[in-house]
Write a protein that holds these residues in place. Structure first.
Motif, PDB file in Angstrom:
ATOM      1  N   ILE A 140      -1.212   5.227   0.654  1.00 49.60           N
ATOM      2  CA  ILE A 140       0.008   6.009   0.419  1.00 49.60           C
ATOM      3  C   ILE A 140       0.222   6.916   1.627  1.00 49.60           C
ATOM      4  O   ILE A 140      -0.694   7.619   2.056  1.00 49.60           O
ATOM      5  CB  ILE A 140      -0.132   6.852  -0.861  1.00 49.60           C
ATOM      6  N   GLY A 141       1.426   6.872   2.165  1.00 53.08           N
ATOM      7  CA  GLY A 141       1.744   7.732   3.311  1.00 53.08           C
ATOM      8  C   GLY A 141       1.329   7.159   4.651  1.00 53.08           C
ATOM      9  O   GLY A 141       1.632   7.737   5.690  1.00 53.08           O
ATOM     10  N   GLN A 142       0.633   6.013   4.650  1.00 54.33           N
ATOM     11  CA  GLN A 142       0.177   5.432   5.922  1.00 54.33           C
ATOM     12  C   GLN A 142       1.356   4.851   6.696  1.00 54.33           C
ATOM     13  O   GLN A 142       2.166   4.091   6.156  1.00 54.33           O
ATOM     14  CB  GLN A 142      -0.864   4.339   5.653  1.00 54.33           C
ATOM     15  N   LYS A 143       1.442   5.208   7.962  1.00 54.03           N
ATOM     16  CA  LYS A 143       2.531   4.710   8.794  1.00 54.03           C
ATOM     17  C   LYS A 143       2.155   3.356   9.366  1.00 54.03           C
ATOM     18  O   LYS A 143       1.085   3.186   9.951  1.00 54.03           O
ATOM     19  CB  LYS A 143       2.807   5.683   9.935  1.00 54.03           C
ATOM     20  N   THR A 144       3.037   2.377   9.181  1.00 57.45           N
ATOM     21  CA  THR A 144       2.837   1.065   9.786  1.00 57.45           C
ATOM     22  C   THR A 144       4.171   0.678  10.426  1.00 57.45           C
ATOM     23  O   THR A 144       5.151   1.416  10.306  1.00 57.45           O
ATOM     24  CB  THR A 144       2.458   0.000   8.734  1.00 57.45           C
ATOM     25  N   THR A 145       4.204  -0.494  11.079  1.00 63.13           N
ATOM     26  CA  THR A 145       5.461  -0.863  11.738  1.00 63.13           C
ATOM     27  C   THR A 145       6.577  -1.138  10.730  1.00 63.13           C
ATOM     28  O   THR A 145       7.752  -1.044  11.068  1.00 63.13           O
ATOM     29  CB  THR A 145       5.254  -2.092  12.643  1.00 63.13           C
ATOM     30  N   THR A 146       6.233  -1.492   9.481  1.00 63.47           N
ATOM     31  CA  THR A 146       7.283  -1.708   8.479  1.00 63.47           C
ATOM     32  C   THR A 146       7.386  -0.550   7.482  1.00 63.47           C
ATOM     33  O   THR A 146       8.166  -0.624   6.530  1.00 63.47           O
ATOM     34  CB  THR A 146       7.056  -3.026   7.711  1.00 63.47           C
ATOM     35  N   SER A 147       6.579   0.470   7.677  1.00 67.56           N
ATOM     36  CA  SER A 147       6.757   1.696   6.871  1.00 67.56           C
ATOM     37  C   SER A 147       6.646   2.870   7.832  1.00 67.56           C
ATOM     38  O   SER A 147       5.687   3.641   7.773  1.00 67.56           O
ATOM     39  CB  SER A 147       5.717   1.779   5.751  1.00 67.56           C
ATOM     40  N   PRO A 148       7.621   3.001   8.742  1.00 66.97           N
ATOM     41  CA  PRO A 148       7.506   4.008   9.799  1.00 66.97           C
ATOM     42  C   PRO A 148       7.437   5.441   9.262  1.00 66.97           C
ATOM     43  O   PRO A 148       6.916   6.324   9.941  1.00 66.97           O
ATOM     44  CB  PRO A 148       8.754   3.791  10.654  1.00 66.97           C
ATOM     45  N   GLY A 150       5.845   6.150   6.515  1.00 70.89           N
ATOM     46  CA  GLY A 150       4.690   6.204   5.628  1.00 70.89           C
ATOM     47  C   GLY A 150       4.966   5.449   4.344  1.00 70.89           C
ATOM     48  O   GLY A 150       6.116   5.370   3.900  1.00 70.89           O
ATOM     49  N   ARG A 151       3.922   4.877   3.733  1.00 68.59           N
ATOM     50  CA  ARG A 151       4.116   4.125   2.496  1.00 68.59           C
ATOM     51  C   ARG A 151       4.589   5.064   1.386  1.00 68.59           C
ATOM     52  O   ARG A 151       4.010   6.118   1.158  1.00 68.59           O
ATOM     53  CB  ARG A 151       2.818   3.444   2.069  1.00 68.59           C
ATOM     54  N   ASN A 152       5.620   4.598   0.693  1.00 67.88           N
ATOM     55  CA  ASN A 152       6.283   5.400  -0.317  1.00 67.88           C
ATOM     56  C   ASN A 152       6.022   4.756  -1.683  1.00 67.88           C
ATOM     57  O   ASN A 152       6.312   3.579  -1.880  1.00 67.88           O
ATOM     58  CB  ASN A 152       7.774   5.379   0.081  1.00 67.88           C
ATOM     59  N   ILE A 153       5.476   5.525  -2.621  1.00 67.95           N
ATOM     60  CA  ILE A 153       5.089   4.937  -3.919  1.00 67.95           C
ATOM     61  C   ILE A 153       6.298   4.383  -4.665  1.00 67.95           C
ATOM     62  O   ILE A 153       6.247   3.323  -5.268  1.00 67.95           O
ATOM     63  CB  ILE A 153       4.399   5.981  -4.818  1.00 67.95           C
ATOM     64  N   LYS A 154       7.425   5.113  -4.613  1.00 68.28           N
ATOM     65  CA  LYS A 154       8.619   4.683  -5.355  1.00 68.28           C
ATOM     66  C   LYS A 154       9.099   3.325  -4.882  1.00 68.28           C
ATOM     67  O   LYS A 154       9.538   2.482  -5.656  1.00 68.28           O
ATOM     68  CB  LYS A 154       9.743   5.710  -5.179  1.00 68.28           C
ATOM     69  N   GLY A 157       5.121   0.965  -4.386  1.00 68.51           N
ATOM     70  CA  GLY A 157       4.028   0.960  -5.352  1.00 68.51           C
ATOM     71  C   GLY A 157       2.733   1.487  -4.764  1.00 68.51           C
ATOM     72  O   GLY A 157       2.698   1.952  -3.628  1.00 68.51           O
ATOM     73  N   TYR A 158       1.669   1.376  -5.543  1.00 71.35           N
ATOM     74  CA  TYR A 158       0.371   1.909  -5.119  1.00 71.35           C
ATOM     75  C   TYR A 158      -0.451   0.835  -4.393  1.00 71.35           C
ATOM     76  O   TYR A 158      -0.283  -0.340  -4.661  1.00 71.35           O
ATOM     77  CB  TYR A 158      -0.414   2.399  -6.340  1.00 71.35           C
ATOM     78  N   PRO A 159      -1.342   1.276  -3.507  1.00 66.71           N
ATOM     79  CA  PRO A 159      -2.249   0.305  -2.866  1.00 66.71           C
ATOM     80  C   PRO A 159      -3.094  -0.404  -3.923  1.00 66.71           C
ATOM     81  O   PRO A 159      -3.593   0.246  -4.851  1.00 66.71           O
ATOM     82  CB  PRO A 159      -3.124   1.174  -1.970  1.00 66.71           C
ATOM     83  N   ILE A 160      -3.231  -1.706  -3.793  1.00 68.73           N
ATOM     84  CA  ILE A 160      -3.950  -2.489  -4.806  1.00 68.73           C
ATOM     85  C   ILE A 160      -5.451  -2.422  -4.562  1.00 68.73           C
ATOM     86  O   ILE A 160      -5.913  -2.657  -3.458  1.00 68.73           O
ATOM     87  CB  ILE A 160      -3.471  -3.957  -4.782  1.00 68.73           C
ATOM     88  N   LYS A 161      -6.184  -2.083  -5.625  1.00 70.28           N
ATOM     89  CA  LYS A 161      -7.649  -2.070  -5.533  1.00 70.28           C
ATOM     90  C   LYS A 161      -8.146  -3.414  -6.040  1.00 70.28           C
ATOM     91  O   LYS A 161      -8.380  -3.599  -7.232  1.00 70.28           O
ATOM     92  CB  LYS A 161      -8.218  -0.923  -6.360  1.00 70.28           C
TER      93      LYS A 161
END
Lengths: 247, 76
Positions: A140-148, A150-154, A157-161
């Motif tokens: 959550i919040g991690q910046k990647t090239t497709t989530s500049p 940061g990852r947004n939960i809405k 969703g949440y990172p899959i465990k």
């Protein structure tokens, strides 16, 4: 004075230099798998299934039989190989984009069938080979090239465990999450993978080992910072340790 | 006490410096030379305190480190 070599490159690795970036966890895991194959004396009786992703070239580095599966389909290819060659050590080696995204159906059904396989899951929280896009495991919040931003939960969703999820299947016998940041954790990771291999050899059943692995290039970090990032941030969300062990 | 030394494969080393942080004796340092892939590889200091513990080689992702244990000849 007598000299003795106490540590060298395992025989199950070819002389080819790893194509991975500096400080990449893939290289470490390749190395410990090769060491284990040497220790178990299984080089002529091992078949690995490589993923699509950075580790697609695993067959160049491992000096034992390795095949390549379509994106995400490594567990089903491994199932087929294991059913035809029940005496062989068969494992799939998959990244998080491969296993948790496009290959989600395959891994779940393979786990549910309880195939006598070992699955090694490399979690570096992004799609490494294609340039660091967001993966299902991106924090959550991690910046990647497709989530500049940061990852947004809405939106995402949440990172899959994966480990916790797969551990719920009755047919899954062994699940452990490890990391490869320092020598102590590498030794632990090697132990976990060895247990996964031995489970398969003595017929216990499906084993799943998740390895938290650094991706310094796509995290835009130096290797030592990436190592600290795993210890300080990633292993908070993905706790390291034994999740399930049924004999 | 055990004595040892390491051999760093200059072509395999990518200069990630995980070994430098791992070495309890501070026997490895960032080198000043560049290999043909453009990486500044690590160098062994050879200060005589290496005891062949192999921690550097265990953590090395690229299998660039070979650890050699040096033993004194047995008394004859």
């Amino acid at each position: 004075m007598a000299e003795k070599i106490v540590y060298k490159k395992p025989d199950s690795l070819t002389d080819k230099i790893f194509s991975y970036c500096w400080g990449c966890g893939h290289s470490t895991v390749h190395k410990i798998i090769a060491e284990l194959i040497d220790e178990l004396g299984m080089r002529e009786k091992t078949i690995a299934v490589a993923p699509v992703g950075c580790a697609v070239f695993a067959y160049d580095f491992w000096n034992f039989d390795t095949t390549e599966a379509a994106h995400g389909r490594a567990p089903v290819v491994a199932t087929a190989i294991k059913r035809v060659h029940p005496g062989h050590l068969v494992f799939s080696y998959q990244g998080d984009g491969d296993l948790a995204s496009i290959g989600m159906a395959e891994i779940i059904h393979t786990a549910n069938r309880g195939e006598n396989l070992t699955i090694i899951f490399i979690n570096n929280t992004n799609y490494g080979m294609t340039g660091g896009q967001m993966a299902p495991t991106t924090l959550i919040g991690q910046k990647t090239t497709t989530s500049p931003a940061g990852r947004n939960i809405k939106q995402n969703g949440y990172p899959i465990k994966m480990s916790e999820m797969l551990a719920q299947f009755e047919s899954v016998k062994y699940v452990e999450r490890v990391k490869v940041t320092n020598a102590a954790s590498v030794i632990k990771a090697k132990k976990a993978i060895k247990k996964g291999f031995l489970n398969q050899l003595n017929g216990t059943g499906f084993s799943f080992i998740e390895v938290l692995s650094a991706c310094p290039a796509n995290w835009r970090m130096e290797p030592l910072a990436a190592k600290a990032h795993i210890d300080g941030v990633i292993s908070k969300y993905y706790p390291v340790g034994l999740i399930k062990d049924i004999k | 006490m055990k004595k040892g030394r390491i051999r760093i494969d200059e072509e395999r080393c990518k200069g990630c410096l995980l070994c430098v942080e791992e070495c309890p004796k501070n026997e490895i340092k960032k080198g000043g030379k560049i290999n043909r892939f453009g990486y500044t590889f690590a160098e062994f200091c050879d200060n005589g305190s290496c005891n062949a513990c192999t921690l550097c080689a265990i953590v090395c992702p690229d299998c660039a480190i070979e650890v050699i244990e040096i033993t004194e000849d047995e008394k004859k």
